[in-house]
Design an enzyme around this catalytic site. Sequence first.
Site, short mmCIF file in Angstrom:
data_model
loop_
_atom_site.label_atom_id
_atom_site.label_comp_id
_atom_site.label_asym_id
_atom_site.label_seq_id
_atom_site.Cartn_x
_atom_site.Cartn_y
_atom_site.Cartn_z
N ALA A 80 -12.18 2.83 -3.17
CA ALA A 80 -13.64 2.89 -3.67
C ALA A 80 -13.75 3.89 -4.87
CB ALA A 80 -14.40 3.06 -2.57
N LYS A 110 -14.86 -0.99 5.77
CA LYS A 110 -14.10 -0.89 6.90
C LYS A 110 -14.58 -1.78 8.01
CE LYS A 110 -10.50 1.67 5.61
NZ LYS A 110 -9.13 1.03 5.06
N ILE A 118 -5.70 12.03 8.14
CA ILE A 118 -4.51 12.31 7.65
C ILE A 118 -4.65 12.97 6.17
CG2 ILE A 118 -2.19 11.82 7.74
CD1 ILE A 118 -2.52 9.46 9.75
N THR A 170 -3.57 12.19 3.33
CA THR A 170 -2.58 11.72 2.31
C THR A 170 -3.27 11.79 0.86
OG1 THR A 170 -4.09 9.81 2.54
CG2 THR A 170 -2.14 9.85 4.09
N TYR A 228 -18.29 8.90 3.93
CA TYR A 228 -17.44 7.86 3.72
C TYR A 228 -18.02 6.67 3.22
CZ TYR A 228 -13.31 5.16 5.35
OH TYR A 228 -12.14 4.54 5.59
N SER A 239 -5.23 9.46 -0.37
CA SER A 239 -6.49 8.71 -0.15
C SER A 239 -7.47 10.02 0.42
CB SER A 239 -6.39 7.86 0.72
OG SER A 239 -6.08 6.52 -0.20
N SER A 290 1.88 8.31 1.70
CA SER A 290 1.43 7.11 2.15
C SER A 290 1.88 6.86 3.77
CB SER A 290 1.80 5.94 1.22
OG SER A 290 1.34 6.34 0.02
N ILE A 291 0.72 6.44 4.45
CA ILE A 291 0.67 5.84 5.81
C ILE A 291 1.93 4.74 5.83
CG2 ILE A 291 -0.12 4.70 7.61
CD1 ILE A 291 -2.78 6.29 7.13
N GLY A 336 0.72 -1.34 -0.01
CA GLY A 336 -0.06 -0.12 0.02
C GLY A 336 0.94 1.35 0.13
N VAL A 347 -4.15 -6.24 -5.78
CA VAL A 347 -4.90 -7.08 -5.21
C VAL A 347 -6.31 -7.57 -5.77
CG1 VAL A 347 -3.90 -6.54 -2.89
CG2 VAL A 347 -5.93 -5.33 -3.57
P1 NAD Z 1 -2.53 6.08 0.20
O1 NAD Z 1 -3.45 6.49 -1.01
O2 NAD Z 1 -1.25 6.40 0.15
O3 NAD Z 1 -2.69 4.72 0.30
C1 NAD Z 1 -3.68 3.80 -0.15
C2 NAD Z 1 -3.06 2.52 -1.03
O4 NAD Z 1 -3.86 1.51 -1.64
C3 NAD Z 1 -1.95 3.18 -2.27
O5 NAD Z 1 -0.68 2.76 -2.05
C4 NAD Z 1 -2.71 2.33 -3.29
O6 NAD Z 1 -1.69 2.03 -4.46
C5 NAD Z 1 -3.24 1.04 -2.74
N1 NAD Z 1 -4.35 0.35 -3.53
C6 NAD Z 1 -5.40 0.84 -4.15
N2 NAD Z 1 -5.88 -0.21 -4.80
C7 NAD Z 1 -5.13 -1.15 -4.82
C8 NAD Z 1 -5.23 -2.33 -5.57
N3 NAD Z 1 -6.23 -2.85 -6.52
N4 NAD Z 1 -4.16 -3.19 -5.18
C9 NAD Z 1 -3.01 -2.64 -4.53
N5 NAD Z 1 -3.01 -1.66 -4.07
C10 NAD Z 1 -4.13 -0.84 -4.09
O7 NAD Z 1 -3.57 6.39 1.31
P2 NAD Z 1 -3.27 6.20 2.98
O8 NAD Z 1 -3.97 7.34 3.66
O9 NAD Z 1 -1.74 5.87 3.15
O10 NAD Z 1 -4.22 4.90 2.99
C11 NAD Z 1 -3.89 3.72 3.40
C12 NAD Z 1 -4.78 3.04 4.40
O11 NAD Z 1 -4.86 3.82 5.45
C13 NAD Z 1 -6.10 2.70 3.72
O12 NAD Z 1 -6.64 1.42 4.18
C14 NAD Z 1 -6.80 4.02 4.25
O13 NAD Z 1 -8.40 3.54 4.23
C15 NAD Z 1 -6.28 4.03 5.67
N6 NAD Z 1 -6.58 5.20 6.59
C16 NAD Z 1 -6.33 6.33 6.00
C17 NAD Z 1 -6.52 7.45 6.70
C18 NAD Z 1 -6.60 8.98 6.38
O14 NAD Z 1 -7.18 9.88 6.89
N7 NAD Z 1 -5.57 9.14 5.23
C19 NAD Z 1 -7.28 7.44 8.09
C20 NAD Z 1 -7.55 6.05 8.55
C21 NAD Z 1 -7.22 5.04 7.73
C1 IMJ Z 2 -12.72 9.61 2.58
C2 IMJ Z 2 -13.76 9.66 1.89
C3 IMJ Z 2 -14.84 10.40 2.71
C4 IMJ Z 2 -14.40 10.78 4.00
C5 IMJ Z 2 -13.22 10.49 4.54
C6 IMJ Z 2 -12.47 9.87 3.85
N1 IMJ Z 2 -12.62 10.75 5.81
C7 IMJ Z 2 -11.50 10.24 5.95
C8 IMJ Z 2 -11.14 9.63 4.67
C9 IMJ Z 2 -13.35 11.77 6.77
C10 IMJ Z 2 -10.61 10.30 7.17
C11 IMJ Z 2 -9.75 9.17 4.23
N2 IMJ Z 2 -9.99 7.55 4.63
C12 IMJ Z 2 -9.92 7.10 6.16
C13 IMJ Z 2 -10.02 6.63 3.48
O1 IMJ Z 2 -10.06 5.47 3.97
C14 IMJ Z 2 -10.12 6.98 1.93
C15 IMJ Z 2 -10.31 5.93 1.23
C16 IMJ Z 2 -10.31 6.23 -0.34
C17 IMJ Z 2 -10.17 7.36 -0.78
C18 IMJ Z 2 -10.33 7.59 -2.13
C19 IMJ Z 2 -10.15 9.05 -2.83
C20 IMJ Z 2 -10.02 8.60 -4.45
C21 IMJ Z 2 -10.61 7.81 -4.96
N3 IMJ Z 2 -11.12 6.71 -4.26
C22 IMJ Z 2 -10.94 6.51 -2.86
N4 IMJ Z 2 -10.97 5.29 -2.45
C23 IMJ Z 2 -10.71 5.25 -0.93
O2 IMJ Z 2 -10.92 7.82 -6.14
#
Ligand code: NAD
Ligand code: IMJ
Length: 256
Positions: free
Chosen positions: A96, A163, A192, A194, A156, A196, A20-21, A14, A66
Amino acid sequence: MSQLLKDKSTLILGLANRWSIAYAIAQAFRREGAQVTLTYQGERQKDVVEELARDLGASRVLCCDVTQEADLQTLSEMLRGEGEKLDAVVHSIAFANKEDLSRPFYETSRDGFLLAQEVSCYSLVAVARAVAPVMTEGGSIMTLSYLGSQRVMTNYNVMGVAKAALEASMRYLASELGPQNIRVNAISAGPIKTASARGIKDFSKILDHVMETAPLRRNCDTAEVADTAVFLASELGRGITGNIIYVDAGYQVMGI
Ligand code: NAD
Ligand code: IMJ
C-alpha cells in the site's frame, strides 16, 4: 525424521531479502526436501534474489510483478510449458502507499485503495488461476495475512481492508479448487520486523504490547511462520482448507 516435502515442487512469491517471511519459508521448504522456485518483483530485486536463491539452493528464479498481466502470463506459460506438476504455492505479497499507512483511513484515495487491493488481494486470485492447472495431483496454496483484517489496528488502514478481502478470496478459492484437491489457506502472522514493518510508526511499541499480552508472552518469528507453511504444504495438512491459522503467540484470543 524424514523430510516432509520430499519430491515436492513449490513456488514462493514475495521474497525480497533475508528478513522476508518468504525467505524463512524457502529455507524451511528446502530443509524438508522441496524443490523451490522463487519470484521477484522487478529488475531492482533481481540480483539480490538471485544471490539468495543460490544460498538457498533454489532451482529457479523468475520475475513476477503481480501488477503486470504479462508477468503473470509468462509465469503461467512457464509452469505449463515445463510439463511438470506443482505441489505448493506461497503468496507472501502486500503493498500500500506509505502515506495510506499513517493518515486517517477515511482519507484513503481511490487510487491508493485500488493499489492495495490489486497487489495484496487480487494477486492471490491471479496466481491461483495461473498455478491451478499445473497442480495436477492436488496441492496447497497459502497466503500471509494479519489480524488487522478482522480488528482495527492503528495505521493498518487500507491494508486491513485489503487483508479482509484477501481472507474472503482465500475462502472462495478454497471452495472452487477443493474438488481438484487443491487446498487454500491463510497464515495470519503476528507482527515481525521485516522490510514491510520498517518505518511503521511505533512498531516497537506494538511488539512490546504483544510481548506483554500474548499467552506465550513473546513475539513470533519468521521460522515459526515457516514451519506452519511446511505443515500446510505437506500431507500433514491434507484435511485443512479455507482456514486461517494464527501464528501469533496466541495474541488473537485475548480480550481484556
Ligand atoms: P517483505 O517486505 O519482505 O515482503 C513483501 C513482499 O511483497 C516483497 O517481497 C515485495 O517485493 C513483494 N511485493 C510488493 N509489491 C509487489 C508486486 N507488485 N509484485 C510482486 N511482489 C510484490 O515483508 P514480509 O513481512 O515478509 O511480508 C510478507 C507478507 O506477510 C505480506 O503479505 C505481509 O502483509 C504479511 N505479514 C507480515 C507481517 C509482519 O509483521 N511483517 C505480519 C503478518 C503478515
Ligand atoms: C503495517 C502498517 C501499519 C501497522 C502495521 C503494519 N502493523 C503490522 C504491519 C501493526 C504488523 C506489517 N504488516 C502486517 C503488513 O502487512 C505490512 C504491509 C505493508 C507495509 C508497507 C511499508 C512500506 C510501504 N508500503 C507498505 N505496504 C504494505 O511503502
